[in-house]
Design an enzyme around this catalytic site. Structure first.
Site, PDB file in Angstrom:
ATOM      1  N   HIS A  88       9.464  15.482  44.169  1.00  0.00           N
ATOM      2  CA  HIS A  88      10.439  15.380  43.076  1.00  0.00           C
ATOM      3  C   HIS A  88      11.851  15.697  43.574  1.00  0.00           C
ATOM      4  CE1 HIS A  88      11.989  15.004  39.083  1.00  0.00           C
ATOM      5  NE2 HIS A  88      12.738  16.057  39.354  1.00  0.00           N
ATOM      6  N   HIS A 142      20.848  19.678  42.905  1.00  0.00           N
ATOM      7  CA  HIS A 142      21.927  18.796  42.443  1.00  0.00           C
ATOM      8  C   HIS A 142      23.302  19.261  42.902  1.00  0.00           C
ATOM      9  CE1 HIS A 142      18.843  16.931  40.156  1.00  0.00           C
ATOM     10  NE2 HIS A 142      18.636  17.991  39.429  1.00  0.00           N
TER      11      HIS A 142
HETATM   12 ZN    ZN Z   1      14.751  16.093  38.764  1.00  0.00          ZN
END
Ligand code: ZN
Length: 308
Positions: free
Chosen positions: A238, A265
């Site tokens: 993921h 991120h």
């Molecule tokens: Zn994700």
């Protein structure tokens, strides 16, 4: 395989669902886009200044999801799994109309998006694709997290390692070549969280739409989801999916080899800003002829302005 020309989807597709963090239901329509326009989000619940370009320059928050905000303060969040689906489906240009602030989380992976895009089919556009070819290594380290990119043959490769105290996740690692490997286990891998973190995340006003239908939840050495994991390396897979979506915000398909330890991120966005600022580390190229797999690949540098 490397494509010479840009592509979009062949027809409009639509879906709706709950936002992971906002808990709000959004309806989304993906329409074919024009050459060189990239991926553009359009908040149709707003009348003006409602377009947001999917570009790393507009990322405003990247902790638990990737949020984009345009110059007028209009936002769209949790864009990463949809962007990863565009990347994997070989779509360069599309318009994403959305009537709320967050892209639906669906099942926590990119599976539903990929299925929809596959059903829509691809349309070749008349302009050539531009690739960002890495020619010099760039690396970045931040509080024990690490990310680097270096030259690769003509592929986008991602090596990722996670290191969790939780024994079930532990030191999971994987290396994926996006042009050559089967990506089923990447795009089917769901977002995940530790059971003990749920309260903390909810206190931050996040994960209001989170459930076992859209996230893997790990409690000690147990998976709380009824059917367990979808693949043995679902956690790291993921993270690789997230990274492909976040890197697509560069505005290019990248030919290079990424190595990442404990990233996310935020790290991906800081790194992209650094990479695109360091103009000696890459060339912008296009392919000059139809490719026979791995043969006769001719690269032609193009002049392109990259604003970081
Ligand atoms: Zn994700």
């Amino acid at each position: 395989m490397l494509k010479v020309y840009q592509q979009t989807l062949n027809k409009t597709v639509a879906f709706k669902g709950i936002g992971l963090h906002s808990g709000k239901i959004s309806s989304v329509k993906i329409l074919p886009g024009q050459s060189d326009k990239g991926i553009v989000f359009k908040r149709i619940d707003l009348k003006k200044n409602n377009e947001i370009q999917a570009n790393f320059k507009f990322v405003v928050q990247g902790k638990l999801c990737t949020t984009l905000e345009n110059d007028y303060g209009v936002k769209v969040s949790t864009v990463e799994h949809l962007l990863a689906a565009f990347y994997i489906s070989e779509i360069d240009n599309a318009i994403v109309e959305i009537d709320n602030e967050e892209v639906p989380i669906m099942d926590g992976s990119s599976r539903d998006f990929i299925k929809l895009l596959e059903d829509a089919g691809l349309k070749q556009l008349n302009r050539k694709r531009r690739y960002l070819k890495i020619i010099e290594k760039t690396e970045f380290e931040d509080h024990g997290k690490y990310i680097s990119i270096q030259e690769s043959k003509n592929d986008f490769e991602v090596g990722f390692q996670l290191s969790y105290k939780n024994k079930l996740i532990g030191n999971q690692k994987n290396m994926i070549n996006f042009s050559k490997d089967n990506l089923d286990s990447i795009y089917q891998s769901r977002t995940f969280c530790l059971f003990e973190d749920i309260e903390k995340i909810k206190k931050l006003g996040l994960a209001k739409g989170g459930s076992l239908d859209n996230a893997v939840v790990i409690k000690d050495e147990q998976i709380l989801n009824e059917n367990g994991l979808r693949n043995k390396k679902e956690f790291v897979n993921h993270k690789i999916l997230d990274l492909s979506g976040d890197f697509f915000l560069s505005g290019f398909r990248i030919l290079g080899k990424v190595n990442c330890f404990q990233g996310g991120h935020q790290l991906s966005n800081i790194f992209l800003r650094k990479l695109l600022n360091n103009k000696s580390s890459f060339k912008v190229i296009q392919l000059d002829e139809i490719l026979v797999p791995n043969k006769n690949i001719v690269f032609k540098p193009v002049k392109a302005a990259v604003n970081a």
